[in-house]
Scaffold this motif. Structure first.
Motif, short mmCIF file in Angstrom:
data_model
loop_
_atom_site.label_atom_id
_atom_site.label_comp_id
_atom_site.label_asym_id
_atom_site.label_seq_id
_atom_site.Cartn_x
_atom_site.Cartn_y
_atom_site.Cartn_z
N ARG A 63 0.84 -1.21 0.00
CA ARG A 63 0.00 0.00 0.00
C ARG A 63 0.86 1.25 0.00
NH1 ARG A 63 -5.23 1.20 0.86
NH2 ARG A 63 -5.72 3.27 1.70
N VAL B 264 2.09 1.70 -3.49
CA VAL B 264 1.03 2.24 -4.35
C VAL B 264 0.85 3.73 -4.11
CG1 VAL B 264 -1.45 2.16 -4.80
CG2 VAL B 264 -0.17 0.03 -4.59
N ARG B 265 0.92 4.14 -2.84
CA ARG B 265 0.81 5.57 -2.52
C ARG B 265 1.94 6.37 -3.17
NH1 ARG B 265 1.20 5.12 2.49
NH2 ARG B 265 -1.00 4.73 2.93
N GLU C 207 3.58 5.52 -5.86
CA GLU C 207 3.35 5.54 -7.30
C GLU C 207 2.31 6.59 -7.68
OE1 GLU C 207 2.29 1.60 -8.31
OE2 GLU C 207 4.32 0.78 -8.05
N TRP C 208 1.25 6.71 -6.90
CA TRP C 208 0.25 7.73 -7.19
C TRP C 208 0.84 9.13 -7.01
CZ3 TRP C 208 -3.82 7.38 -9.97
CH2 TRP C 208 -4.54 6.19 -10.04
N MET C 209 1.70 9.31 -6.03
CA MET C 209 2.36 10.61 -5.86
C MET C 209 3.23 10.96 -7.06
SD MET C 209 3.38 10.37 -1.82
CE MET C 209 4.32 11.89 -1.89
N ILE D 249 2.78 9.80 -10.09
CA ILE D 249 1.86 10.11 -11.20
C ILE D 249 1.31 11.53 -11.07
CG2 ILE D 249 -0.38 9.50 -12.21
CD1 ILE D 249 0.26 6.58 -11.51
N ALA D 250 0.96 11.92 -9.84
CA ALA D 250 0.45 13.28 -9.64
C ALA D 250 1.51 14.32 -9.99
CB ALA D 250 0.00 13.43 -8.18
#
Length: 379
Positions: free
Chosen positions: A342, A345-346, A348-350, A352-353
């Motif tokens: 998790r 994943v967090r 990776e989203w950061m 991407i942002a």
């Protein structure tokens, strides 16, 4: 000709397969056999098949279900203290485990300063890591003896519970990593010993030890005490695992209700460290998995030790404890991996942002350059 032969082979193979795989028509909708032409996939009504049942298939219950109690440790049948003390000619033997280890040097000096016990020695010098104390003042004809093991265990021979409690209070100053008092009282071992006039050697009988009268039984007493101390230590570790298993259950239940977001990774790693420490003490630091080297050259003592260990079911309890340890470690590693995934994943989203923000800025710069170019052309 070839096409004609291939059609014959195909039709015969299809007919044989349909005869082998025959289902009643009332089961066709359940298996999804639908056809526009009914005669294309026609099944005979007669079906010779085995009857299957799902009674033996039970749903898997999660460990974190709060309605399911934790499996208690395997306990051997302990003797009742009141019944043992009422036997005539039987003397009491008590075994306690109070800590991971003792400072035997300081403990021996404290016993000498107290002037109630005097140190003694065994016939075999290779025993080591043991302090034996004999009572200075005798009560009755039978002497009182106390054996302290460096591994945090103490065994009382012919001592009352009151005397044992006083000695445990004295020992507390020299303990390393003390155990809770309730664990000490709960996991104690109680036995008796007696003298048989016709006995030629010491042995274990039911819930008591049989000693040879008018002979030095110090080595046999040490052997019985060692086995009792091993059982008490194992009981303390079983109690410790119960607490760790309850913590694992809480983490699993928390993840079931709220997902991996509320799993504290630091706490999970801490519990993993405690489980690995307990496993190291059980399998590496202790000699529960094998007979200690001291008994290899003493056939009679090895026989006494093996029979006493078997009486306390130490081998089976050790195996079960290792299995439960492995299961708890597996669950905690799964939770740790879940929390780590998790976190990844967090991250990776950061990333991407951040990439989207950078793209937005590049688009703004592109529109600014386009606007300046239009202004230059218009002017």
């Amino acid at each position: 000709m070839t096409v004609y032969l291939s059609r014959i082979v195909y039709n015969s193979a299809r007919n044989s397969s349909l005869r082998c795989f025959s289902l009643p028509e009332r089961l066709l909708p359940q298996f999804g056999f639908y056809s526009v032409k009914k005669d294309f996939c026609r099944f005979p009504r007669v079906l010779l098949a085995k009857q299957y049942t799902t009674d033996a298939i039970q749903p898997v219950l999660a460990l974190e279900n709060s309605s399911i109690p934790l499996k208690k440790k395997i306990m051997h049948k302990k003797a009742d203290l009141e019944d043992l003390t009422n036997k005539e000619g039987h003397y009491l033997t008590l075994a306690y485990v109070t800590a991971n280890s003792y400072d035997l040097k300081g403990l021996k000096e404290a016993l000498v300063q107290q002037k109630l016990y005097e140190p003694a020695t065994l016939q075999a010098q290779e025993v080591g890591d043991v302090v034996i104390a004999n009572a200075v003042y005798t009560v009755g004809s039978e002497p009182r003896e106390i054996i302290f093991f460096r591994e945090g265990a103490v065994v009382f021979w012919n001592c009352t519970e009151l005397e044992a409690s006083n000695v445990l209070d004295l020992v507390r100053k020299y303990e390393v990593d003390s155990y809770p008092r309730e664990v000490v009282e709960k996991e104690r071992e109680v036995m008796t010993y007696s003298y048989q006039p016709n006995a030629k050697k010491c042995y274990l009988q039911e819930s008591g030890f049989v000693l040879v009268p008018e002979r030095d039984n110090s080595l046999e007493k040490f052997t019985f005490s060692h086995a009792m101390a091993q059982s008490a230590r194992l009981g303390a570790w079983e109690s410790r695992l119960e607490g760790l298993a309850a913590a694992v259950r809480q983490h699993s239940s928390l993840m079931e209700r709220h997902g991996a977001a509320n799993v504290d990774k630091k706490e999970v790693v801490r519990k993993l460290g405690e489980l690995f420490s307990l496993r190291h003490q059980l399998n590496v630091e202790s000699d529960l998995l094998d007979t200690p080297d001291f008994y290899w050259e003493q056939e009679q003592l090895e026989r006494i030790y093996s029979s006493t260990v078997a009486y306390f079911t130490i081998a089976r309890r050790t195996r079960v404890l290792n299995e439960r340890l492995a299961h708890c470690v597996e669950l905690l590693e799964l939770l740790s991996q879940w929390a780590a995934d998790r976190h990844h994943v967090r991250l990776e989203w950061m990333i991407i942002a951040l990439i989207l923000v950078e793209v937005c800025f590049e688009l703004l710069h592109f529109f600014e350059r386009y606007a300046h170019r239009e202004e230059a052309l218009s002017s």
